[in-house]
Design a protein around this motif. Structure first.
Motif, PDB file in Angstrom:
ATOM      1  N   HIS A  48      48.378 -79.687  -7.907  1.00  0.00           N
ATOM      2  CA  HIS A  48      47.198 -79.421  -7.079  1.00  0.00           C
ATOM      3  C   HIS A  48      47.464 -79.848  -5.634  1.00  0.00           C
ATOM      4  CE1 HIS A  48      42.780 -79.142  -6.385  1.00  0.00           C
ATOM      5  NE2 HIS A  48      43.005 -80.150  -5.558  1.00  0.00           N
ATOM      6  N   PRO A  83      41.224 -82.782  -9.862  1.00  0.00           N
ATOM      7  CA  PRO A  83      41.976 -82.226 -10.999  1.00  0.00           C
ATOM      8  C   PRO A  83      42.320 -83.273 -12.048  1.00  0.00           C
ATOM      9  CG  PRO A  83      43.411 -82.508  -9.133  1.00  0.00           C
ATOM     10  CD  PRO A  83      42.056 -82.909  -8.674  1.00  0.00           C
ATOM     11  N   SER A 141      37.284 -72.824  -9.090  1.00  0.00           N
ATOM     12  CA  SER A 141      38.031 -74.030  -9.424  1.00  0.00           C
ATOM     13  C   SER A 141      39.142 -73.723 -10.415  1.00  0.00           C
ATOM     14  CB  SER A 141      37.091 -75.094  -9.998  1.00  0.00           C
ATOM     15  OG  SER A 141      36.534 -74.598 -11.191  1.00  0.00           O
ATOM     16  N   HIS A 150      43.139 -71.054  -7.586  1.00  0.00           N
ATOM     17  CA  HIS A 150      43.683 -71.426  -6.265  1.00  0.00           C
ATOM     18  C   HIS A 150      44.971 -70.668  -5.954  1.00  0.00           C
ATOM     19  CE1 HIS A 150      40.526 -74.216  -6.334  1.00  0.00           C
ATOM     20  NE2 HIS A 150      41.126 -75.183  -7.012  1.00  0.00           N
ATOM     21  N   MET A 171      39.557 -76.713  -2.783  1.00  0.00           N
ATOM     22  CA  MET A 171      40.523 -77.620  -3.410  1.00  0.00           C
ATOM     23  C   MET A 171      40.202 -79.077  -3.090  1.00  0.00           C
ATOM     24  SD  MET A 171      44.186 -75.708  -3.277  1.00  0.00           S
ATOM     25  CE  MET A 171      44.897 -76.689  -4.565  1.00  0.00           C
ATOM     26  N   LEU A 227      43.591 -74.381 -11.083  1.00  0.00           N
ATOM     27  CA  LEU A 227      44.818 -74.052 -10.348  1.00  0.00           C
ATOM     28  C   LEU A 227      45.077 -72.559 -10.257  1.00  0.00           C
ATOM     29  CD1 LEU A 227      47.545 -76.686 -11.208  1.00  0.00           C
ATOM     30  CD2 LEU A 227      46.862 -75.878  -8.954  1.00  0.00           C
TER      31      LEU A 227
END
Lengths: 662, 181
Positions: free
Chosen positions: A253, A245, A205, A210, A240, A207
């Motif tokens: 996001h 978020p 998890s 990701h 995601m 950003l």
């Protein structure tokens, strides 16, 4: 497939720009908070003045003041903090190389002083371990953004992981991400095992996790592992979608999620997995950053599935969008194609005719635009964010700009174009400043010239006064007086040193002697003569007796006269020196001439750099327009071919129908 | 049907890839140019700062020689009880400077910055300086305060500071003028 990486880099980059502004602020704020010996107030007014300018964003003025202070002996009572401030200011003013050198030196200075136990010298600046880690991190990030991967790696390596994780939990994932990205770029910065380990540390998890996941998937595509990339993107999208978020990260996001979906959908299209692509694209919002591209890909997937009406609806929706984007140029052609596939040859022919006309017109516009490509019309097509008269810049000193003509949006979004535009802006600002300084110098020249004229007038007046004083006569009189005294002394001439009273008495005695000389020598005058001789004898005795006192008095007066005359001579010499020249004025005039020459040289250098920057900018734009132009030609040719094919088809159909009727 | 789209898609991909590779080649050439320009610009910035410094010093030497130079700075610490609005400065009864503050300037002062409010020339001897400060004081009320200082100007540069401070004893702002040694 490098394109998505570039786009993601841009999203990432725009976030960093904001964060880098905080970096500069950190450089100022953090030391003041953590240093033991940082004074609460500015201990030197110049330092306070520097801060006043810096906090208002006037980095140039603040840097000038720091330079002025250095020239005059430095800022007192703040140790190395003014240098830290200077580093932050340099970052703000886009002098990243200088800032890097300065920070590296300061951080190494602290390190050396702390590591060397034998060194009793206290470091000029004492940064706590967490601040030091932050500084290394930001320095590494600046290098990374500059594309200097080696120094970026070295700086990031110097961050103390435990301290950093504890003190900066917000920056820690970014640090992991940057290290992973460097390792992905070169084996010199780490292998796959390191990347995997960093990925594990980032978790599933956040950003940064990701972003890394997305870039790893892009890396798999680049390496030809499409299946692996599809799996990676699927996992990323699932992770995601499960995440909720924070409010300030929602937009970022969502953009990354949409981008991941779009990339995966394209991989499905490539493998003719139209159902999967359609499901993925159908889930994308219509108002997202990538909604237009998703809509087009949706049309492709629908056409691939054989659902032509759906494809046509998507293309029609895209045709309604007014903003110009280069990639959207394929829409008119695609409409014709879909209509043809829907077995509507007349509508398709019409669509292809319209598409060809559109491409022709657009092509002509591009030719005209390229021919008339000047800096002025480029600037007219850009909209700069301004504060009063100044163009607002980001943390790198690059202008905040949006295209007024959206045909430029793609080229404008490139890092290289942004950099070239930023440099051009900086050079124009320098040019304006130099012009302003040139004007100021001419004012100084006028001021010095006026002062010179006034001085000359005063000199003339002083010279006239000196002449009136007949100074030379006074000197001659003094010399003659001295010579007389010296010769009287040599002769021991007591009479020479007589007082005024004695001289008067002598005159009277001489007069009596003269009178007696005219009288007969007899009994009547004998008493007067005896009296005279007694007086004369007494007078001679008095003069002889007073000789020492009188001589001393005369010598004293001579000394006083000499002193006075010496002072007179000195004053006169000083006035004459002042009349003959003014060293201070001459020095100022020399400095003025030197600076005027320097200014002209700098102006020429700025002009040269301007031409170079302008050339680069224009060539980048021209390349972009040429690229658009060649794509348009390709679509034009395809549209004309389709037009001919359909016209031929319809003609034959018509002929066949006529033959059947006959 | 799908074949054509595939062909179109593949063609687009190939064209894009060709373009991208061409762009990469082109980039490497122009990237060097850009790097050179970036370094040149940074070098020029350094030179321009140097020139600006020299002209700043030249201007002071010319207009405000050290023997007569007199400067007044202003600071705010920490600005809780007074939102600074305007300042007026009198030297020997004459108004020599006045300033209206923007939010950005006030914020810069509250963060520790110092403004050089005035620079001029004064001959040696005793002089009187008075500062009038206006703003919004406690309870959002208009606030005015003045402070004076008689000081002796010698043959060296003289610098004064108008200091606006928070006084916690009565929750009021306090204005004073101090002399920098």
């Amino acid at each position: 497939m490098t394109r998505p990486v570039a786009l993601i880099a841009r999203v990432f980059h725009s976030g960093l720009a904001v964060r880098l502004a905080a970096a500069a602020a950190f450089m100022l704020g953090a030391p003041a908070l953590t240093a033991d010996d940082a004074p609460e107030r500015a201990g030197d007014p110049v330092y306070g003045w520097v801060l006043y300018n810096y906090y208002q964003g006037d980095a140039f003025d603040a840097l000038t003041l720091l330079d002025v202070a250095r020239e005059r002996g430095g800022i007192v009572g703040h140790g190395a903090y003014p240098e830290l401030v200077e580093g932050g200011l340099m970052l703000s003013y886009g002098m990243t190389r200088e800032a890097s050198d300065l920070f590296t030196r300061l951080l190494e200075e602290t390190n050396t002083a702390e590591n060397d136990e034998t060194d009793s010298k206290k470091p000029r600046v004492s940064l706590t371990p967490d601040v030091r880690s932050q500084a290394w991190f930001y320095l590494g990030k600046v290098f990374y953004l500059e594309g200097e991967q080696g120094p970026a790696f070295e700086s990031l390596q110097r961050v103390d992981a435990d301290v950093f994780e504890e003190s900066d939990s917000g920056l820690y994932p970014e640090w992991l991400y940057l290290r992973a990205r460097l390792a992905m770029k070169s084996d010199a910065f780490g292998d796959n095992a390191l990347v995997e380990s960093l990925r594990q540390q980032l978790g599933k998890s956040g950003l940064w996790a990701h972003y890394l996941g997305y870039n790893l998937a892009m890396g798999e595509i680049a390496a030809g592992d499409v299946t692996g990339a599809q799996q990676s993107l699927n996992t990323l999208i699932a992770d995601m979608e499960d995440e909720d978020p924070k409010e300030d990260l929602v937009a970022e996001h969502r953009a990354l999620l949409d981008k991941s979906r779009l990339s995966l959908a394209r991989l499905y299209l490539r493998d003719s997995r139209f159902d999967d692509a359609l499901a993925l694209l159908g889930a994308m919002p219509l108002d997202g950053v990538f909604s237009d591209r998703a809509l087009f890909d949706y049309a492709v997937a629908a056409a691939g599935q054989g659902r032509m009406q759906r494809a046509l609806d998507a293309l029609d929706a895209l045709s309604q969008r007014t903003l110009f984007l280069a990639w959207r140029e394929q829409v008119p052609y695609a409409r014709g194609y879909v209509l043809e596939q829907m077995n509507q040859p007349r509508r398709a022919l019409n669509a292809f005719t319209q598409a060809a006309e559109h491409y022709e017109n657009r092509g002509e516009e591009l030719i005209i635009a390229r021919r008339a490509l000047t800096e002025e019309n480029l600037m007219a097509r850009l909209s700069f964010l301004r504060d009063s008269d100044d163009i607002i810049t980001d943390a790198y000193g690059r202008p905040r700009v949006t295209p007024a003509d959206f045909g430029l949006s793609e080229v404008l979004a490139t890092e290289a174009f942004q950099q070239a535009l930023g440099e051009l802006n900086e050079l124009y600002r320098m040019q304006a400043l130099l012009a302003q300084r040139e004007e100021q110098l001419s004012t100084f020249e006028a001021m010095l010239e006026t002062r010179k004229i006034q001085r000359e007038r005063r000199s003339r007046e002083a010279r006239y006064e000196l002449e009136r004083q007949q100074a030379d006569d006074w000197v001659d009189a003094q010399n003659s007086f001295r010579t007389d005294i010296e010769s009287a002394l040599a002769r021991e001439d007591a009479e020479f040193f007589m007082t005024t009273e004695q001289e008067d008495l002598k005159a009277r005695l001489t007069k009596v002697a003269a009178t007696l000389a005219q009288l007969p020598v007899d009994q009547n005058t004998a008493r007067q003569r005896a009296s005279y001789e007694r007086m004369q004898a007494y007078f001679d005795w008095t003069v002889a007796n007073d000789y020492g006192v009188n001589r001393w008095e005369a010598q004293k007066q001579l000394r006083e006269l000499n002193r006075e005359m010496e002072q007179f001579r000195n004053q006169r010499a000083a006035i004459e020196a002042l009349i003959s020249g003014d060293a201070e004025h001459d020095e100022l005039a020399r400095r003025l001439i030197r600076k005027a020459t320097e200014l002209q040289e700098l102006k020429a250098q700025v002009q040269g750099a301007l031409q170079q920057a302008r050339g680069i900018l224009m060539s980048r734009l021209d390349e972009a327009l040429e690229q658009q132009s060649s794509e348009l030609r390709r679509y034009l040719v395809a549209s004309r071919h389709a037009q001919a094919r359909l016209a031929d088809h319809l003609f034959r159909e018509g002929q066949s129908a006529e033959a059947a009727n006959d | 049907m799908t074949d054509f789209f595939k062909t179109l898609l593949a063609g687009a991909c190939v064209a894009m890839m060709l373009f991208m590779s061409a762009a990469v080649h082109a980039e490497s050439g122009t990237a060097e140019d850009s790097q050179a320009v970036a370094e040149r610009v940074e070098d020029l910035k350094k030179k321009v700062i140097g020139l600006n410094r020299d002209l700043f010093i030249l201007e002071e030497d010319l207009l405000f020689p050290a023997s007569t130079q007199f400067a007044v700075f202003l600071s705010v610490d920490a600005g809780e009880f007074l939102k600074l609005d305007a300042v007026k400065l009198k030297v020997n009864g004459d108004i020599v400077a006045s300033h209206l503050y923007t939010d950005r300037q006030v914020s810069a002062l509250e963060r520790g910055g110092m403004q050089r409010l005035f620079i001029g020339n004064l001959k040696t001897g005793t002089h009187e300086v008075t500062a009038f400060v206006e703003g919004i004081g406690p309870d959002n009320r208009a606030y005015k305060q003045a402070a004076s200082l008689a000081f002796e100007k010698g043959t060296d540069t003289a610098a004064l500071e108008i200091r606006i401070q928070d006084r916690s004893s009565d929750y009021q702002p306090m204005v004073s003028i101090v002399e920098w040694e």
